[in-house]
Enzyme design. Structure first.
Site, PDB file in Angstrom:
ATOM      1  N   SER A 190       0.802  -1.225   0.000  1.00 56.95           N
ATOM      2  CA  SER A 190       0.000   0.000   0.000  1.00 56.95           C
ATOM      3  C   SER A 190       0.833   1.273   0.000  1.00 56.95           C
ATOM      4  O   SER A 190       0.400   2.286  -0.529  1.00 56.95           O
ATOM      5  CB  SER A 190      -0.952  -0.002   1.191  1.00 56.95           C
ATOM      6  OG  SER A 190      -0.244  -0.172   2.399  1.00 56.95           O
ATOM      7  N   HIS A 218      -5.405  -3.923  -1.999  1.00 55.17           N
ATOM      8  CA  HIS A 218      -5.120  -2.863  -2.965  1.00 55.17           C
ATOM      9  C   HIS A 218      -5.051  -3.397  -4.396  1.00 55.17           C
ATOM     10  O   HIS A 218      -4.323  -2.847  -5.227  1.00 55.17           O
ATOM     11  CB  HIS A 218      -3.808  -2.155  -2.620  1.00 55.17           C
ATOM     12  CG  HIS A 218      -3.945  -1.156  -1.513  1.00 55.17           C
ATOM     13  ND1 HIS A 218      -4.505   0.090  -1.685  1.00 55.17           N
ATOM     14  CD2 HIS A 218      -3.617  -1.239  -0.208  1.00 55.17           C
ATOM     15  CE1 HIS A 218      -4.500   0.737  -0.540  1.00 55.17           C
ATOM     16  NE2 HIS A 218      -3.970  -0.040   0.380  1.00 55.17           N
ATOM     17  N   LYS A 249     -12.301  -0.631  -0.336  1.00 56.57           N
ATOM     18  CA  LYS A 249     -11.479   0.136  -1.269  1.00 56.57           C
ATOM     19  C   LYS A 249     -12.168   0.140  -2.640  1.00 56.57           C
ATOM     20  O   LYS A 249     -13.153   0.841  -2.819  1.00 56.57           O
ATOM     21  CB  LYS A 249     -10.056  -0.420  -1.289  1.00 56.57           C
ATOM     22  CG  LYS A 249      -9.353  -0.175   0.061  1.00 56.57           C
ATOM     23  CD  LYS A 249      -7.894  -0.497   0.058  1.00 56.57           C
ATOM     24  CE  LYS A 249      -7.224   0.007   1.336  1.00 56.57           C
ATOM     25  NZ  LYS A 249      -6.961  -1.034   2.324  1.00 56.57           N
TER      26      LYS A 249
HETATM   27  C1  LIG Z   1      -6.846  -1.276   3.749  1.00 56.16           C
HETATM   28  C2  LIG Z   1      -6.184  -2.554   4.044  1.00 56.16           C
HETATM   29  C3  LIG Z   1      -6.657  -3.408   5.030  1.00 56.16           C
HETATM   30  C4  LIG Z   1      -7.793  -3.030   5.931  1.00 56.16           C
HETATM   31  O1  LIG Z   1      -9.007  -3.083   5.259  1.00 56.16           O
HETATM   32  P1  LIG Z   1     -10.324  -2.676   6.038  1.00 56.16           P
HETATM   33  O2  LIG Z   1     -11.385  -3.481   5.376  1.00 56.16           O
HETATM   34  O3  LIG Z   1     -10.482  -1.211   5.892  1.00 56.16           O
HETATM   35  O4  LIG Z   1     -10.141  -3.081   7.464  1.00 56.16           O
HETATM   36  C5  LIG Z   1      -6.030  -4.635   5.196  1.00 56.16           C
HETATM   37  N1  LIG Z   1      -4.971  -4.985   4.451  1.00 56.16           N
HETATM   38  C6  LIG Z   1      -4.469  -4.164   3.509  1.00 56.16           C
HETATM   39  C7  LIG Z   1      -3.299  -4.616   2.713  1.00 56.16           C
HETATM   40  C8  LIG Z   1      -5.051  -2.933   3.287  1.00 56.16           C
HETATM   41  O5  LIG Z   1      -4.538  -2.121   2.375  1.00 56.16           O
END
Ligand SMILES: *Cc1c(COP(=O)(O)O)cnc(C)c1O
Length: 415
Positions: A190, A218, A249
């Site tokens: 990320s 991502h 996301k």
């Molecule tokens: C954003 C993210 C998470 C967390 O996701 P949520 O559903 O918002 O808890 C977990 N792992 C990665 C790699 C992320 O980028």
């Protein structure tokens, strides 16, 4: 006394220290739906300003898409607002089952279990399947929520250098005596926007009899020819034993996450994963909208194609302008500034120019690696990105960093 003055003073001093370092994280209030262009109040009380948004995880522009919003409205009317229950007591509706089945088909796995978030999925999955006789071998840059999941599990933990396959192989050899070896990686990382070499990871896992864990938060929805994720991109669909991802996301951006993968692993999560057993079910409107998102993405690749084109345009533009960016080909394009204060100031100046970005610095990234992480969306268009590039050039020139390499920026601003 319940809240001693000395404790209050100590915490106030810590907050003051964060402010003094110039790394205090302010929240900006958005007065519009999440989109490529948003209306922002910043700082609090300031007049509203319309800005181009370059820091949402709204990769496919679906957060406020009419079909997604309509699906939520329909589910709200037909299935209600909340479940007031965890899944295994009375919190499972037909929409939950339908979404789990859709995710399984989309991701190319055997089965799927929903969680309230991907953080919860990562927090629950390791403890549910591994014990002291097992080992978790993780890339050193995995997401914080994976680190938390590893902490909650009694299996042994080891790490390998970021995307270093020789080092991973060494670790796999070293741990041949364990019952289960799990190689743990993000798909797209990320903060850097680079990708794990998943074909090589799967090959090593097969050679050394290990499972592969992939967090594709991502990537799900847009990486790979049909947007299935990094496993599609590297030709290893069907070979990922544990795949976690988020609905928060690209897939509509509300909330929710899942563990998808081998049937037995999913079944064990349903029996044992603590965030699943002890936290509320995903609300029906969110589950229904996620189904609508997967239907859109299964029907056409138009959105991931637009995103790919936008990201390529943006990377080339920043590079030509003389910024130091992290190479890669994901829609995460970090502009490296190294110094935390500089990252904050550049972000503030860009806001004045109508571009919304946020500076990242320690502890979100390593000390001395401060940056502005830009993220593209399918909802950006080229004229919008051209204007944003002009703003970047203007602010970059103001701070005298255009054309400087890493060494040059650090000489000028320190770390
Ligand atoms: C954003 C993210 C998470 C967390 O996701 P949520 O559903 O918002 O808890 C977990 N792992 C990665 C790699 C992320 O980028």
């Amino acid at each position: 006394m319940a809240y001693p003055a000395a404790v209050r003073d100590a915490w106030r001093a810590e907050l003051a220290g964060i402010r003094e370092k110039g790394i205090f994280k302010d929240e900006r209030f958005i007065h519009s739906p999440q989109a490529a262009r948003i209306t922002v109040e910043y700082p609090a009380g300031a007049p509203l300003k319309e800005v181009v948004n370059l820091c949402a995880n709204n990769y496919l522009g679906l957060s406020s898409h009419p079909a997604v919003v309509a699906a939520a409205h329909r589910a709200l009317d037909e299935r209600g607002y909340g479940m007031s229950s965890v899944r295994f007591i009375c919190g499972t509706q037909d929409v939950h089952r339908a979404l789990e089945e859709k995710l399984t088909a989309f991701l190319g796995t055997e089965d799927t279990i929903l969680f309230a978030s991907c953080l919860d999925a990562n927090a629950g999955v390791f403890e549910a399947i591994l014990g002291p006789e097992d080992v978790m071998i993780s890339d050193r840059l995995v997401h914080a929520s994976i680190v938390d999941g590893i902490r909650l599990c009694k299996a042994m933990h080891d790490t390998y250098k970021h995307c270093d396959m020789a080092h991973l192989e060494e670790k796999l050899r070293e741990h041949q005596d364990k019952r289960v070896r799990v190689v743990i990686t993000d798909g797209v990382f990320s903060m850097d926007g680079d990708m794990a070499p998943l074909d090589e990871i799967v090959a090593l896992a097969e050679q050394y009899r290990a499972l592969v864990f992939l967090d594709d938060s991502h990537a799900t929805g847009f990486i790979g020819r049909t947007g299935r994720g990094v496993h599609e991109r590297f030709g290893v669909m069907g070979k990922i034993d544990i795949l976690t991802t988020t609905l928060g996301k690209a897939l509509g951006g509300a909330s929710g996450g899942c563990v998808s993968g081998r049937k037995e692993i999913v079944d064990l999560c349903r029996q044992r994963a603590r965030p699943y057993l002890f936290s509320n079910a995903v609300p029906p409107p969110i589950a229904a909208s996620a189904i609508a998102v997967l239907d859109i993405l299964s029907a056409t690749t138009a959105r991931r194609d637009a995103l790919e084109a936008n990201a390529a345009f943006w990377r080339a533009g920043l590079k030509d302008a003389g910024f130091v960016i992290k190479d890669g080909d994901s829609p995460i394009v970090p502009v490296m500034l190294f110094n935390a204060k500089l990252a904050q100031e550049v972000a503030r100046d860009l806001y004045d120019e109508g571009v919304y970005v946020v500076g990242f610095f320690f502890p979100v990234v390593a000390a001395g690696q401060a940056r502005i992480r830009t993220q593209l969306s399918a909802d950006h268009d080229i004229p919008m990105l051209e204007r944003a590039l002009e703003a970047f050039k203007k602010v970059g020139a103001k701070h005298g960093i255009l054309g400087l390499d890493k060494k040059g920026i650090i000489e000028k601003y320190g770390l």
